[in-house]
Design a protein around this motif. Structure first.
Motif, short mmCIF file in Angstrom:
data_model
loop_
_atom_site.label_atom_id
_atom_site.label_comp_id
_atom_site.label_asym_id
_atom_site.label_seq_id
_atom_site.Cartn_x
_atom_site.Cartn_y
_atom_site.Cartn_z
N LEU A 2 -5.18 5.40 -8.70
CA LEU A 2 -6.43 4.83 -8.22
C LEU A 2 -6.29 4.33 -6.80
CD1 LEU A 2 -7.74 2.74 -11.20
CD2 LEU A 2 -8.81 4.72 -10.17
N MET A 6 -9.71 5.81 -4.17
CA MET A 6 -10.65 4.80 -4.66
C MET A 6 -11.86 5.46 -5.30
SD MET A 6 -9.07 2.10 -4.15
CE MET A 6 -10.22 0.92 -4.73
N CYS A 9 -12.30 5.06 -8.85
CA CYS A 9 -12.73 3.77 -9.39
C CYS A 9 -14.17 3.83 -9.87
CB CYS A 9 -12.62 2.69 -8.33
SG CYS A 9 -10.92 2.26 -7.99
N HIS A 22 -14.42 2.36 -13.43
CA HIS A 22 -13.11 2.37 -14.08
C HIS A 22 -12.70 0.95 -14.42
CE1 HIS A 22 -8.97 3.25 -15.04
NE2 HIS A 22 -9.23 4.56 -14.92
N VAL A 25 -10.64 -1.47 -12.15
CA VAL A 25 -11.31 -2.20 -11.06
C VAL A 25 -11.35 -3.70 -11.37
CG1 VAL A 25 -13.62 -2.53 -10.02
CG2 VAL A 25 -12.68 -0.23 -10.30
N ILE A 31 -5.26 -3.81 -6.88
CA ILE A 31 -6.65 -3.70 -6.40
C ILE A 31 -7.13 -5.07 -5.94
CG2 ILE A 31 -9.04 -3.31 -7.17
CD1 ILE A 31 -8.04 -0.87 -8.68
N ARG A 433 -16.60 0.07 -3.19
CA ARG A 433 -15.78 1.25 -2.99
C ARG A 433 -15.75 1.67 -1.51
NH1 ARG A 433 -16.95 7.02 -5.71
NH2 ARG A 433 -18.71 6.93 -4.29
#
Ligand code: FES
Ligand code: FE2
Length: 446
Positions: A2, A6, A9, A22, A25, A31, A433
């Motif tokens: 991931l 990104m 995500c 996802h 996240v 993250i 994102r």
């Protein structure tokens, strides 16, 4: 995986009607670290409202992500904001939430700063035998790169590369006006504020602040109490709304640029709102359209971590990420400056009834955030599907309602309140994102 992509995500395929997030996240510590750098340190963050600091010397302390922030009003009446971090050994300088101070003196070794951030005393400087390389005057508090207000709401940014605040807020300013223009002398926080933590990711609050879908289930006990009150039982002073009626009404949402969203519902029992007795004054001052919209239920999210709500009470909330699985919520009940005593106590009864940490909403909400975090941290399926309600009625651009209030959102929805769309979740997640991808690509987000 991931981290490098990104894109994974979000499973965002608008043409196919798919929007999923996802679950990592919400649960991945790496993250979380990147969010601090690429989101919180690179965009506008709510700090306070100007009426919290009316006089020279007034200050408040707050946070941008993990950085403690000091906001001051100096002797010339100008607002300033700094990292609330001592230039000696990095201690937090001002520990109080708010107050008035001629000097901010660090508790560790006593270095002192004035409200313009200037260092005014390095304690026992002369006796210190410093080398010529030490220049005391170079140790002022570090100012924020940007500080601007919109209609009395103060935002700051640690990055100089943000768009002007007006442009960042864009069309959602209409909804902020509805919050900030309710009183003839402006708005203030009712003294005190509520703060509490929950053991879940900060984006649970980002998602839930505008979530109407959970009301009937998560807050079922509140609905029960309302029903009993209708029969005359219990605490009548709160004058809370009849949610059964509200669910039969009409509502909608708008999504805006830069990750902001708003939801609204038609006025339901407007006479139960504490500004109702003042509505003629409000109409004269701001016009019938705005006054009518002040009686609508409205919640907003200003990306990334600031919300306003005017539903069961009028409030501002900020949720501060402490770690991937811990968040601090701070909540302020908002009221017109100089409000009549009767209206103020009515407002407080409504606030404490539902939104206060001891009220009917907050413990229920914190419990479901923690349940979601526990669930998402486990293994099994990858994507969360709680983002799909309302997709089939979403319109691009301004619908009739948006046109009637003169705003130009990216998307609009209108329908029965119980439809409670989830499409307003999309802008904050898309902006999340976009900013994360920009950061990972070594680019500025704006
Ligand atoms: S850390 Fe502030 S004076 Fe030493
Ligand atoms: Fe809730």
């Amino acid at each position: 995986m991931l981290m490098e992509n990104m894109g994974l995500c979000l499973d965002d395929r608008p043409d196919e009607g798919v929007f999923r997030v996802h679950r990592r996240v919400f649960t991945d510590p790496e993250i979380f670290e990147l969010e601090q750098k690429y989101i919180f340190e690179r965009t506008w963050i709510f700090l306070t409202i100007e009426s919290q600091l009316p006089n020279p010397g007034d200050f408040i302390t707050t946070w941008i992500g993990r950085t403690p922030i000091l906001v001051t009003r100096d002797a010339k009446g100008k607002l300033n904001a700094f990292s609330n971090v001592c230039r000696h050994k990095g201690s937090v300088v001002q520990r109080a939430d708010k107050g008035n101070a001629k000097y901010h003196v660090c508790n560790y070794h006593g270095w002192a700063y004035d409200p313009t951030g200037k260092i005014v005393d390095v304690k026992e400087h002369k006796a210190g035998q410093y080398s010529p390389a030490f220049d005391a005057a170079e140790h002022n508090l570090e100012p924020l790169a940007k500080l601007e207000s919109y209609n009395g709401i103060v935002f700051g940014s640690m990055s100089p590369n943000v768009p002007p605040l007006d442009e960042y807020l864009g069309e959602i300013r209409f909804f902020l006006d509805l919050v900030m223009e309710q009183g003839p002398k402006g708005m203030e926080f009712v003294p005190g504020r509520a703060a509490y933590t929950f053991q879940a990711n900060w984006k649970m609050q980002m998602d839930n602040g505008l979530d109407s879908y959970h009301l009937g289930s998560t807050h079922a006990s509140f609905a029960d109490v309302i029903q009993r009150r209708r029969k005359g039982e219990g605490h009548q002073e709160a004058r809370q709304y009849d949610w059964t009626e509200r669910f039969r009404g009409t509502g909608g949402s708008f999504s805006f640029k830069h990750g902001h969203s708003a939801i609204w519902s038609r006025p339901n029992e407007p006479f139960k709102r504490p500004i109702f007795p003042s509505i003629e004054e409000v109409k004269k001052r701001v016009g019938t359209l705005k006054a009518d919209w002040m009686l609508h239920g409205r919640n907003t999210i200003i990306f990334p971590n600031f919300q306003t709500a005017d539903s069961t009470a009028l409030l501002m909330r900020q949720f501060r990420p402490l770690s991937v699985n811990q968040t601090e919520m701070r909540v302020w009940c908002l009221a017109p400056i100089g409000e009549a005593r009767e209206q103020r106590s009515w407002r407080l009864r409504q606030f404490e009834d539902f939104f206060n940490p001891s009220g009917f909403a907050t413990p229920d909400d914190s419990a479901v955030y923690e349940d979601c975090h526990t669930g998402a941290a486990g293994s099994g399926f990858d994507y969360l599907d709680g983002y799909g309600r309302g997709m089939m009625v979403q319109e691009k651009g301004a619908n009739d309602v948006a046109q009637s209030i003169g705003i130009n959102p990216v998307t609009s929805i209108q329908g029965p309140f119980e439809q409670s769309s989830e499409t307003w979740h999309h802008p904050p997640h898309r902006e999340w994102r976009r900013m994360m991808e920009a950061g990972l690509a070594g680019k500025e987000p704006y």
